[in-house]
Write an enzyme that holds these catalytic residues in place. Structure first.
Site, short mmCIF file in Angstrom:
data_model
loop_
_atom_site.label_atom_id
_atom_site.label_comp_id
_atom_site.label_asym_id
_atom_site.label_seq_id
_atom_site.Cartn_x
_atom_site.Cartn_y
_atom_site.Cartn_z
N HIS A 133 32.29 37.09 49.70
CA HIS A 133 33.08 37.89 50.47
C HIS A 133 32.18 38.48 51.71
CE1 HIS A 133 36.22 38.46 47.27
NE2 HIS A 133 36.41 37.44 47.68
N PHE A 379 33.78 36.62 40.96
CA PHE A 379 32.40 36.35 41.63
C PHE A 379 32.32 36.71 43.04
CE2 PHE A 379 32.70 32.69 38.50
CZ PHE A 379 32.18 33.34 37.67
N CYS A 380 33.16 37.69 43.57
CA CYS A 380 33.54 38.01 45.07
C CYS A 380 33.38 36.88 45.93
CB CYS A 380 32.42 38.90 45.43
SG CYS A 380 32.21 40.51 44.58
N ALA A 381 34.10 35.68 45.32
CA ALA A 381 34.26 34.50 46.15
C ALA A 381 35.83 34.08 45.75
CB ALA A 381 33.23 33.53 46.07
N CYS A 399 37.03 41.21 41.35
CA CYS A 399 35.58 40.52 41.07
C CYS A 399 35.32 40.55 39.79
CB CYS A 399 34.67 41.57 41.78
SG CYS A 399 34.62 40.96 43.83
#
Length: 457
Positions: A133, A379-381, A399
């Site tokens: 992100h 995982f902020c993805a 997240c």
């Protein structure tokens, strides 16, 4: 006294397994099943432990700490010298071009937001949905094209070339790409993506947050226009980051923050207003009192990794990667997440799911029963993990862990990550723990608290 005099002993030591000494390597943690065990920190992709060498360097400098750039005193001048020498060290570490700027920031996220704020008017941005992100979201004032996740490195290049071929050829354009995925650890074809970008008149910024701690990063060799990374993933604490690369867009942009340090001259006008002349150097985007200790810690980490030798570090990490992947392959219930396939080169970041387990439950059991710290979540993805899991892209997630109880299906994964400071025993314990948990189940009962799975008491 120069900055080099206050630095600690520069010797690079290793433990018996070849790991570099890091803080916390002897910390013990309690187990819910009784007793204590040395903590296995396997969450390097979020924050790597600080190298002992970095901590020693910072401790040696700390008594000499002073304000930078504007102080007449001895300690201020020494700190200024150390701060600017750190900039030169980072430039050397990244093999920057002679006219590149090194700007110190708070993190990779801060670096990419700084670059986003410096984009020329009407800039087009191209970014894959696979990005963290920090690289996916800063481009709010630009025209953004989000590219689908490729399944091979060649497809990544072809996808970018197709997108760039349809862009406005007369306006500015920027491509943002990761060097190594924070989810799968897979290396991206950065050099080829840079060549494709430049062939279509676009510039490229490399998110090296997961690449720089594991592999050498050469701005010249990769031919990228900018590179961004964080100190806290490079074995340096204190919340500092770097944006390094071409100076023209940065020099022409309004300062990222307005204030002292960024301004070269401020004067009152006759009408009562204020005129400001901004610096054209990196100071233009470093307003306020800088994080001198954080900056020095990054420089110390750069020196330590360079002196340890990336060839040696990469070879040892590859051994750890093979140990983990071979162990997980022996457990049929485990599915390792991958974009490019099993043979793709990668750094020490591996994400997986376990059939029949909520990922938060599994991570909690690794911690509570084995003293192993991993990460679970998206995982902020989010777009990438959802693509890899085959879940509905509209499904909500965080997240961290979703509010799912042990045994319930979770829409997240488990990530194990490691690096230069990881002893062999830590990854061996992890592999053994995965096999035991899948075979025998957890030895303890767990419950959901504040969205996380925790041992029941």
């Amino acid at each position: 006294m120069s900055a080099s005099i206050v630095a600690a002993d520069q010797t690079v030591c290793r433990d018996i397994s070849g790991a570099l000494p890091v803080l916390g390597r002897d910390v013990t943690v309690p187990l819910v099943t009784g007793g204590e065990v040395t903590y296995a920190a396997l969450d390097y992709a979020a924050s790597a432990p600080a190298l002992q060498r970095v901590w020693d360097d910072v401790a040696a400098y700390a008594p000499y700490y002073g304000s930078v750039h504007r102080g007449a005193g001895y300690l201020s001048q020494l700190s200024t010298d150390l701060f600017e020498n750190s900039r030169a060290t980072v430039a050397e570490f990244l093999d920057c071009r002679a006219d590149d700027q090194v700007v110190f920031t708070r993190s990779t996220t801060d670096s990419l937001n700084l670059l986003a704020a410096a984009l020329p008017a009407d800039c087009q941005v191209f970014v894959f949905e696979t990005e963290h992100h920090a690289a996916l979201l800063p481009w709010r004032d630009a025209r953004v094209t989000y590219l689908n996740a490729p399944r091979t490195p060649g497809e990544a290049v072809a996808t970018l070339e197709r997108a760039l071929s349809h862009r406005d050829p007369h306006g500015p354009a920027l491509v943002c790409v990761t060097g190594a995925s924070n989810v799968t650890g897979e290396l991206w074809p950065v050099r080829e993506l840079a060549a494709a970008s430049h062939a279509h008149g676009a510039r490229i910024v490399l998110d090296a947050a997961q690449l720089a701690p594991h592999h050498p990063v050469s701005v010249r060799d990769l031919d990228v226009d900018w590179v961004a990374f964080s100190g806290h993933k490079l074995y340096a604490p204190f919340g500092s980051g770097v944006l390094a690369g071409r100076s023209d867009w940065l020099r022409e942009a309004e300062p990222y923050l307005a204030g002292g340090g960024a301004s070269r001259k401020v004067s009152r006008r006759t009408d009562g207003g204020v005129d400001v002349e901004w610096h054209e150097s990196a100071a233009r985007h470093e307003a306020g009192s800088p994080n001198v200790i954080g900056v020095y810690s990054i420089a110390s980490a750069c020196k330590a990794l360079s002196e340890a030798g990336f060839d040696t570090l990469v070879a040892r990490e590859q051994h750890l990667i093979e140990t983990v992947r071979a162990g997980l392959a022996e457990v049929p219930e485990v599915r390792v997440l991958s974009l490019f396939g099993d043979d793709a080169p990668r750094v020490g970041v591996i994400s997986f799911v376990v059939e029949g387990w909520n990922s938060s439950h599994f991570a909690a059991a690794l911690s509570a029963e084995y003293g192993i710290g991993v990460r679970d979540g998206l995982f902020c993805a989010h777009p990438l993990v959802r693509t890899l899991l085959g879940s509905d892209p509209e499904t909500q997630g965080e997240c961290g862990a979703p509010e799912a109880a042990p045994g319930e299906k979770s829409l997240n994964a488990i990530r194990v990550s490691f690096g230069a400071g990881t002893p062999d025993e830590h990854v061996e314990r992890f592999v053994r723990a995965v096999k035991e948990l899948v075979r025998d189940g957890a030895k303890w009962n767990y419950r959901t608290q504040d969205g996380r799975c925790v041992p029941a008491v």
